[in-house]
Design a protein around this motif. Structure first.
Motif, PDB file in Angstrom:
ATOM      1  N   ILE A 279       3.228  20.223 -14.546  1.00 36.02           N
ATOM      2  CA  ILE A 279       3.103  18.815 -14.141  1.00 36.02           C
ATOM      3  C   ILE A 279       3.414  18.717 -12.651  1.00 36.02           C
ATOM      4  N   GLU A 280       2.556  18.056 -11.898  1.00 30.69           N
ATOM      5  CA  GLU A 280       2.751  17.946 -10.456  1.00 30.69           C
ATOM      6  C   GLU A 280       2.888  16.491 -10.041  1.00 30.69           C
ATOM      7  N   ARG A 281       3.606  16.281  -8.956  1.00 30.75           N
ATOM      8  CA  ARG A 281       3.759  14.923  -8.416  1.00 30.75           C
ATOM      9  C   ARG A 281       2.420  14.395  -7.899  1.00 30.75           C
ATOM     10  N   GLN A 282       2.230  13.082  -8.081  1.00 29.35           N
ATOM     11  CA  GLN A 282       1.023  12.417  -7.631  1.00 29.35           C
ATOM     12  C   GLN A 282       1.374  11.113  -6.922  1.00 29.35           C
ATOM     13  N   PRO A 283       0.548  10.666  -5.955  1.00 28.88           N
ATOM     14  CA  PRO A 283       0.815   9.382  -5.296  1.00 28.88           C
ATOM     15  C   PRO A 283       0.838   8.248  -6.327  1.00 28.88           C
ATOM     16  N   THR A 284       1.867   7.426  -6.251  1.00 30.36           N
ATOM     17  CA  THR A 284       2.107   6.402  -7.264  1.00 30.36           C
ATOM     18  C   THR A 284       2.515   5.092  -6.593  1.00 30.36           C
ATOM     19  N   PRO A 285       1.950   3.952  -7.008  1.00 27.76           N
ATOM     20  CA  PRO A 285       2.355   2.674  -6.412  1.00 27.76           C
ATOM     21  C   PRO A 285       3.812   2.344  -6.741  1.00 27.76           C
TER      22      PRO A 285
ATOM     23  N   GLN B  84       0.812  -1.217   0.000  1.00 23.90           N
ATOM     24  CA  GLN B  84       0.000   0.000   0.000  1.00 23.90           C
ATOM     25  C   GLN B  84       0.846   1.268   0.000  1.00 23.90           C
ATOM     26  N   LYS B  85       2.155   1.119  -0.017  1.00 23.68           N
ATOM     27  CA  LYS B  85       3.009   2.308   0.020  1.00 23.68           C
ATOM     28  C   LYS B  85       3.116   2.935  -1.361  1.00 23.68           C
ATOM     29  N   THR B  86       3.295   4.228  -1.378  1.00 26.72           N
ATOM     30  CA  THR B  86       3.386   4.969  -2.640  1.00 26.72           C
ATOM     31  C   THR B  86       4.555   5.948  -2.578  1.00 26.72           C
ATOM     32  N   PHE B  87       4.968   6.406  -3.750  1.00 27.88           N
ATOM     33  CA  PHE B  87       5.894   7.530  -3.840  1.00 27.88           C
ATOM     34  C   PHE B  87       5.209   8.631  -4.636  1.00 27.88           C
ATOM     35  N   MET B  88       5.712   9.843  -4.522  1.00 23.78           N
ATOM     36  CA  MET B  88       5.143  10.973  -5.244  1.00 23.78           C
ATOM     37  C   MET B  88       5.904  11.128  -6.566  1.00 23.78           C
ATOM     38  N   GLY B  89       5.244  10.768  -7.667  1.00 26.76           N
ATOM     39  CA  GLY B  89       5.918  10.767  -8.952  1.00 26.76           C
ATOM     40  C   GLY B  89       5.231  11.630  -9.990  1.00 26.76           C
ATOM     41  N   TYR B  90       5.938  11.856 -11.093  1.00 25.99           N
ATOM     42  CA  TYR B  90       5.413  12.663 -12.201  1.00 25.99           C
ATOM     43  C   TYR B  90       4.810  11.740 -13.265  1.00 25.99           C
TER      44      TYR B  90
ATOM     45  N   THR C 227      10.525   9.800 -11.375  1.00 22.30           N
ATOM     46  CA  THR C 227      10.916  10.219 -10.029  1.00 22.30           C
ATOM     47  C   THR C 227      11.472  11.641 -10.042  1.00 22.30           C
ATOM     48  N   ARG C 228      11.767  12.158 -11.248  1.00 26.95           N
ATOM     49  CA  ARG C 228      12.224  13.529 -11.432  1.00 26.95           C
ATOM     50  C   ARG C 228      11.524  14.088 -12.668  1.00 26.95           C
ATOM     51  N   ASN C 229      11.533  15.426 -12.803  1.00 28.66           N
ATOM     52  CA  ASN C 229      10.927  16.095 -13.951  1.00 28.66           C
ATOM     53  C   ASN C 229      11.997  16.974 -14.587  1.00 28.66           C
ATOM     54  N   TYR C 230      12.695  16.410 -15.587  1.00 31.52           N
ATOM     55  CA  TYR C 230      13.820  17.090 -16.223  1.00 31.52           C
ATOM     56  C   TYR C 230      13.491  17.487 -17.658  1.00 31.52           C
TER      57      TYR C 230
ATOM     58  N   SER D 111      10.418  10.264  -4.360  1.00 31.33           N
ATOM     59  CA  SER D 111       9.445  11.356  -4.216  1.00 31.33           C
ATOM     60  C   SER D 111      10.082  12.733  -4.330  1.00 31.33           C
ATOM     61  N   GLY D 112      11.398  12.799  -4.453  1.00 31.74           N
ATOM     62  CA  GLY D 112      12.074  14.085  -4.524  1.00 31.74           C
ATOM     63  C   GLY D 112      12.250  14.748  -3.176  1.00 31.74           C
ATOM     64  N   GLU D 113      11.926  14.042  -2.095  1.00 31.64           N
ATOM     65  CA  GLU D 113      12.093  14.608  -0.761  1.00 31.64           C
ATOM     66  C   GLU D 113      13.545  14.535  -0.304  1.00 31.64           C
ATOM     67  N   VAL D 114      14.302  13.606  -0.861  1.00 26.76           N
ATOM     68  CA  VAL D 114      15.719  13.431  -0.549  1.00 26.76           C
ATOM     69  C   VAL D 114      16.498  13.428  -1.856  1.00 26.76           C
ATOM     70  N   LEU D 115      17.535  14.246  -1.941  1.00 28.15           N
ATOM     71  CA  LEU D 115      18.424  14.237  -3.098  1.00 28.15           C
ATOM     72  C   LEU D 115      19.611  13.327  -2.809  1.00 28.15           C
ATOM     73  N   THR D 116      19.993  12.511  -3.769  1.00 27.35           N
ATOM     74  CA  THR D 116      21.165  11.671  -3.586  1.00 27.35           C
ATOM     75  C   THR D 116      22.410  12.549  -3.489  1.00 27.35           C
ATOM     76  N   LYS D 117      23.473  11.970  -2.939  1.00 26.57           N
ATOM     77  CA  LYS D 117      24.712  12.725  -2.820  1.00 26.57           C
ATOM     78  C   LYS D 117      25.247  13.104  -4.205  1.00 26.57           C
ATOM     79  N   ALA D 118      25.081  12.221  -5.188  1.00 25.63           N
ATOM     80  CA  ALA D 118      25.521  12.545  -6.549  1.00 25.63           C
ATOM     81  C   ALA D 118      24.753  13.741  -7.092  1.00 25.63           C
ATOM     82  N   GLU D 119      23.453  13.841  -6.788  1.00 23.88           N
ATOM     83  CA  GLU D 119      22.663  14.999  -7.216  1.00 23.88           C
ATOM     84  C   GLU D 119      23.154  16.260  -6.520  1.00 23.88           C
TER      85      GLU D 119
END
Length: 554
Positions: free
Chosen positions: A304-310, A109-115, A124-127, A530-538
């Motif tokens: 375009i906005e993030r939406q809950p995504t399985p 039942q978990k989701t991430f916020m995706g485009y 997972t990103r909007n580039y 979800s874009g809430e955490v950026l990787t160290k490479a980012e």
């Protein structure tokens, strides 16, 4: 107290040292006592029985080498006494394979916020992407990069420029001695995880990614065709909303070829592609038009906005680099468990690096859905191996000096541990370089073991996240796909906190099981997706892009 040693399979005749063991150390495992005459450094292996020249050495349940010198019980295997050897493989050797998927109910039942994208996939990103069809346009791409990043807030903090500025000021005021005594600049914020991007005019645009490369003309038509498929895959990647394409005009790779490849790969995609040709006029006219129209499309994709995504919409690349003797014991099997979880949820994972599957082929063949897929895998492996040998190399030459120093003595040892990233699930599909990933479950993708060529290929095939395990450390990133760096040992995470995102070291210390570490990683990964955490490479702006060049230059 953590264990000192570990034997992975009952049929293995080597044991792994989990800690440095001094000369003369006596260790006990399963009621057997071993005396180590020369000791063993952590990550290295010693034999459980005397080995004579020609005798096989087994680890992970497979052959990983043959003795070239006598090796006494308790002695460590080295490049001096062991050479690469792997078991033969083939369709005729297929064995029945059974698999019980892990219980993934905790994640159902978990989701991430995706485009969301028009083709049904989710980013997972909007580039926005800016790419050249040929190396002649690299300068123009970089001109656009400087203009957009400076004005729209997508550039990186230039702390090194600040350092040079201060030293210049000191030099101009006759204070060279002060420079000599300066301590390294310490940025108190550099090791903190960013939770959101800095203020920008386009809040829903995560960035503009500017690629450069050295191809498109002067090589074989086959390499131009492969580059075309790769760039089309980047445009079709779910993390990309559209692209600006710069062409010189006379090169092998033409704009209409790229547009056709994008459509062929993804008939349901509706992403805007802006193509400009420099030989049609002046550089200024081309870049001014490209900048204006790119800006107008940024306005549109910002809607375009993030939406809950399985979690089934995740497509995760599985990669290792700068590997060590713990890679196959901790981080690799942890992301293998994560791969099995995602497969049970309907998601997709991508295992690449075919040179690092050498010795693990039969297990993967046994897990193929049918003989046709098995034969495709065999053909790709054998063709790749033959090309390497024709160039005077071979898979046996894969381990690097760093790999060997940290316990990966042969390619078969390295590969048997690398294959653990693929978990235990059935193989859903076998893909050549730049082929799109479509099948849910575990996909095998033919790429080199080279870190950047492999991550470049996985993003080109549609990965929207990449998990990258490392025992020695690497800053590798990707322009369109977040790359999560996972340490195999806690010492690395402590030493290089600016590049490591997640630690699998607790597995080695016996504080977590492989499954617990993999579960924790998947839960943490939801924040990245979800874009809430950026990787160290980012955070470092590490956007590596190297296409795999198979042909020769003409």
């Amino acid at each position: 107290m953590p264990d000192l040693i570990l034997k992975l399979q009952a049929t293995d005749n080597v044991i792994v040292a989990l800690q440095d063991l001094p000369a003369g150390e006596q260790v006990v495992l399963e009621n057997d006592t071993y005396i180590l005459p020369n000791g063993a450094r952590a990550k290295h292996k010693f034999v459980t029985e005397d080995r004579q020249p020609g005798d096989p050495v087994r680890m992970y349940g497979v052959t990983v080498g043959r003795a070239t010198q006598p090796i006494a019980r308790g002695e460590v295997i080295t490049t001096f006494n062991l050479k690469h050897e792997a078991d033969a493989y083939g369709i005729a050797k297929r064995q029945p394979y059974t698999y019980q998927p892990p219980d993934a109910s905790a994640f159902a039942q978990k989701t991430f916020m995706g485009y969301p994208r028009a083709d049904g996939r989710v980013g997972t990103r909007n580039y926005w992407l800016v790419i050249p069809l040929v190396f002649c346009e690299n300068r123009n791409v970089l001109m656009m990069k400087e203009a957009f990043e400076r004005e729209l807030g997508y550039g990186q903090t230039d702390r090194y420029r600040d350092q040079v500025r201060e030293m210049l000021h000191l030099y101009q005021h006759g204070q060279t001695d002060v420079i000599k005594k300066m301590q390294p600049f310490v940025d108190a914020e550099q090791n903190k995880t960013l939770t959101q991007a800095p203020e920008r005019p386009f809040n829903n645009v995560d960035g503009i990614r500017f690629l450069t490369h050295e191809m498109g003309c002067g090589g074989t038509r086959q390499d131009s065709a492969m580059l075309c498929e790769l760039l089309a895959g980047y445009i079709n990647n779910p993390n990309v909303a559209g692209a600006t394409v710069l062409s010189l005009g006379c090169q092998h790779l033409q704009g209409d070829m790229l547009a056709s490849a994008v459509k062929r790969q993804n008939p349901h995609g509706k992403k805007p592609i802006l193509i400009y040709e420099q030989q049609a006029g002046t550089e200024y006219d081309m870049l001014s038009q490209a900048i204006k129209e790119t800006f107008l499309h940024l306005i549109e994709i910002n809607k375009i906005e993030r939406q809950p995504t399985p979690l089934s919409q995740l497509c995760v690349g599985l990669k290792c680099g700068g590997s060590d003797g713990f890679s196959g014991l901790s981080a690799n099997p942890a992301i293998g468990h994560l791969s099995d979880l995602l497969g049970a949820l309907g998601g997709r994972t991508v295992l690449a690096e075919f040179p690092e599957l050498c010795g693990a082929e039969q297990n993967l063949i046994d897990r193929m859905p049918d003989d046709a897929q098995a034969q495709k895998f065999i053909d790709l492996m054998e063709t790749y191996a033959a090309q390497a040998e024709a160039a005077g190399s071979g898979f046996d030459m894969n381990p690097s000096p760093g790999n060997i120093k940290d316990g990966l003595i042969t390619d078969a040892i390295k590969s048997a541990g690398a294959a653990k990233k693929g978990g235990l699930a059935w193989v859903a599909d076998v893909l050549d370089y730049a082929e799109p990933v479509t099948a849910p479950g575990l996909n095998l993708l033919c790429t080199p073991g080279n870190d950047v060529e492999a991550t470049t290929g996985m993003a080109g095939s549609g990965a929207n996240l990449i998990l990258f395990t490392t025992g020695l450390g690497t800053p590798t990133g990707n322009p369109v796909c977040p790359v999560v760096k996972i340490s195999t040992n806690t010492a690395l995470q402590t030493r290089m906190p600016d590049v490591i995102d997640f630690d699998s070291g607790p597995i080695i210390r016996g504080e977590q099981t492989i499954e617990q570490n993999g579960d924790a990683l998947l839960n943490w990964l939801i924040g990245v997706a979800s874009g809430e955490v950026l990787t160290k490479a980012e955070q470092l702006g590490q956007n590596d892009f190297i296409p795999w060049k198979r042909g020769v230059s003409l």
